[in-house]
Scaffold this motif. Structure first.
Motif, mmCIF file in Angstrom:
data_model
loop_
_atom_site.group_PDB
_atom_site.id
_atom_site.type_symbol
_atom_site.label_atom_id
_atom_site.label_comp_id
_atom_site.label_asym_id
_atom_site.label_seq_id
_atom_site.Cartn_x
_atom_site.Cartn_y
_atom_site.Cartn_z
ATOM 1 N N CYS A 157 0.812 -0.967 0.147
ATOM 2 C CA CYS A 157 -0.118 0.442 -0.275
ATOM 3 C C CYS A 157 0.771 1.165 -0.112
ATOM 4 N N CYS A 158 2.053 1.252 0.733
ATOM 5 C CA CYS A 158 2.456 2.548 1.125
ATOM 6 C C CYS A 158 3.222 2.615 -0.593
ATOM 7 N N VAL A 217 4.890 10.711 -4.462
ATOM 8 C CA VAL A 217 5.116 12.102 -4.715
ATOM 9 C C VAL A 217 6.351 12.177 -3.599
ATOM 10 N N ILE A 218 6.340 12.548 -2.762
ATOM 11 C CA ILE A 218 6.370 12.826 -1.512
ATOM 12 C C ILE A 218 8.178 11.863 -1.339
ATOM 13 N N ASP A 229 9.470 11.620 6.813
ATOM 14 C CA ASP A 229 8.441 11.839 8.182
ATOM 15 C C ASP A 229 6.801 12.624 7.491
ATOM 16 N N GLU A 230 7.286 12.956 6.196
ATOM 17 C CA GLU A 230 6.303 13.421 5.222
ATOM 18 C C GLU A 230 5.136 12.569 4.652
ATOM 19 N N VAL A 231 4.822 11.286 4.425
ATOM 20 C CA VAL A 231 4.553 10.211 3.751
ATOM 21 C C VAL A 231 3.269 9.612 4.555
ATOM 22 N N ILE A 232 2.102 9.481 3.643
ATOM 23 C CA ILE A 232 1.014 9.152 4.245
ATOM 24 C C ILE A 232 1.177 7.771 5.601
ATOM 25 N N MET A 233 1.831 7.123 5.244
ATOM 26 C CA MET A 233 2.345 5.724 5.878
ATOM 27 C C MET A 233 3.285 5.719 5.169
ATOM 28 N N LYS A 282 -3.530 13.877 3.997
ATOM 29 C CA LYS A 282 -3.279 13.772 2.653
ATOM 30 C C LYS A 282 -4.111 13.188 2.027
ATOM 31 N N CYS A 283 -4.727 11.732 2.485
ATOM 32 C CA CYS A 283 -4.611 11.001 1.855
ATOM 33 C C CYS A 283 -5.929 11.686 0.755
#
Ligand code: SF4
Ligand code: SF4
Ligand code: SF4
Ligand code: SF4
Lengths: 205, 151
Positions: free
Chosen positions: A130-131, A139-140, A153-157, A171-172
């Protein structure tokens, strides 16, 4: 007696009354322009954000299709209930119906979408599919590896020590790519819709 | 066109008798049909009369998403109407099932599977003006010159 009868007849046989009786019609009924009709395109360009389809309460009423000019929402009469939610939800104002757009502008109202990520840890194997599938994550942190590990540390998960951790749910974008890529069906995305009105600016004294 | 046909057209255009049947709706459309009778819309000024007896009717207004209780019964009502006749589907329900047409629900739309439908009025509910227009349009398309077209 005879005279009063004639008087009555004369009184009731007025030409205007007879005309009215025979030819009276209510004024032709026109639908006022402010009535909500079936949504119509305003001619602006559809960005395929699909908010209209997400918000539509009627089964099979709206569908965003691609024709030679690009994406365009198509309303199916016989399914659409003319609620106008699609008009209100569209961020690009490409549909119109009655005076919804004007009211929206004047009152500063909008519909906000947000998304919750729910992961069933019993089912999750920590594979990280999923990640890596998530387009926002891509993008991040373009460097994210196959295991879903990331030092950003900026990723959704991301996967930390074998467990999936959701860091930035806000951010989702609700694309549900992660749902499709999960081998065990552990991850689910829920959409939350709320009405919002911009606070009225206080008049300065 | 014979003179007799001309007279029939003339008379028929001012004497449309309507029956309505609700085959499982939320009642929204029934209320809109009722509003047609009120002075604001006044359907009698067009020579349209509501009797609600299929034997006297020319036009059948079908409302609702067709619940199982109406199997056979709706066709029976339709057969009782003498020719020339036309059925008009009122609202989204008889067209698509509207909000009742969910998975595992018992309704069986569209109604045109069960009886022939001459006109459909989409909307949930449709406006009385739209209902009126539909009745007037079947009047012109179905009843005019009926004998000549069905010898
Ligand atoms: S007006 Fe309402 S029912 Fe019709 S397409 Fe838009 S959201 Fe769906
Ligand atoms: S729904 Fe899309 S944006 Fe949200 S977490 Fe899943 S893949 Fe990422
Ligand atoms: S894809 Fe599914 S199993 Fe793999 S880490 Fe994500 S939620 Fe867990
Ligand atoms: S079309 Fe809408 S208003 Fe009419 S009966 Fe069906 S659900 Fe009710």
């Amino acid at each position: 007696m005879g005279q009063s009868l004639i008087w009555y007849l004369k009184e009731f046989a007025r030409i205007e009354w007879i005309k009215k009786f025979l030819f009276a019609k209510t004024a032709p009924l026109v639908t006022p322009s402010y009535f909500r009709g079936f949504p119509e395109p305003t001619g602006k360009i559809c960005q395929n954000a699909l908010f209209c389809m997400m918000v539509c309460p009627a089964p099979g009423a709206i569908e965003v299709v691609h024709d030679e000019d690009g994406w365009i929402p198509r309303i199916h009469k016989g399914h659409c209930i003319r609620c106008g939610f699609c008009v209100e939800a569209c961020p690009n104002g490409i549909l119109k119906s009655g005076r919804i757009l004007e009211t929206k502008e004047r009152e500063g109202t909008s519909l906000l979408f947000s998304f919750r990520i729910a992961i069933d840890l019993e089912l999750c194997t920590g594979c990280g599919n999923c990640c890596t599938a998530c387009p926002v994550n891509k993008v991040i942190d373009a460097q994210m590896g196959a295991g879903g590990h990331s030092s950003n540390d900026e990723v959704i998960m991301r996967v930390q020590e074998g467990d999936i951790v959701v860091i930035h749910e806000d951010k989702c974008t609700g694309c549900k790519t992660c749902e499709v890529s999960c081998p065990t069906g552990a991850i689910r995305i829920a959409r939350i819709l709320e009405g919002y009105q911009q606070p009225v600016q206080e008049e300065s004294q | 066109m014979t003179i007799l046909q001309r007279i029939k057209n003339k008379v028929r255009a001012r004497s449309i008798h309507v029956a309505y049947v609700d085959v499982g709706s939320c009642n929204g459309c029934d209320i809109e049909v009722l509003a047609c009778l009120a002075p604001r819309y006044d359907i009698e000024q067009y020579g349209i009369f509501v009797h609600n007896n299929p034997r006297e009717a020319d036009v059948l207004l079908v409302i609702g998403a067709y619940t199982p209780g109406w199997e056979e019964k709706l066709a029976m009502v339709w057969e009782k109407i003498p020719d020339p006749k036309a059925a008009v589907a009122i609202g989204n329900c008889p067209i698509s099932g509207c909000l009742f047409n969910r998975r595992e629900s018992f309704v069986d739309p569209p109604v045109k599977k069960h009886i022939p439908i001459a006109a459909e009025v989409p909307g949930c509910p449709p406006r009385p003006t739209e209902i009126l227009q539909a009745i007037l349009s079947v009047r012109d398309s179905v009843f005019a010159n009926w004998e000549e077209e069905h010898p």
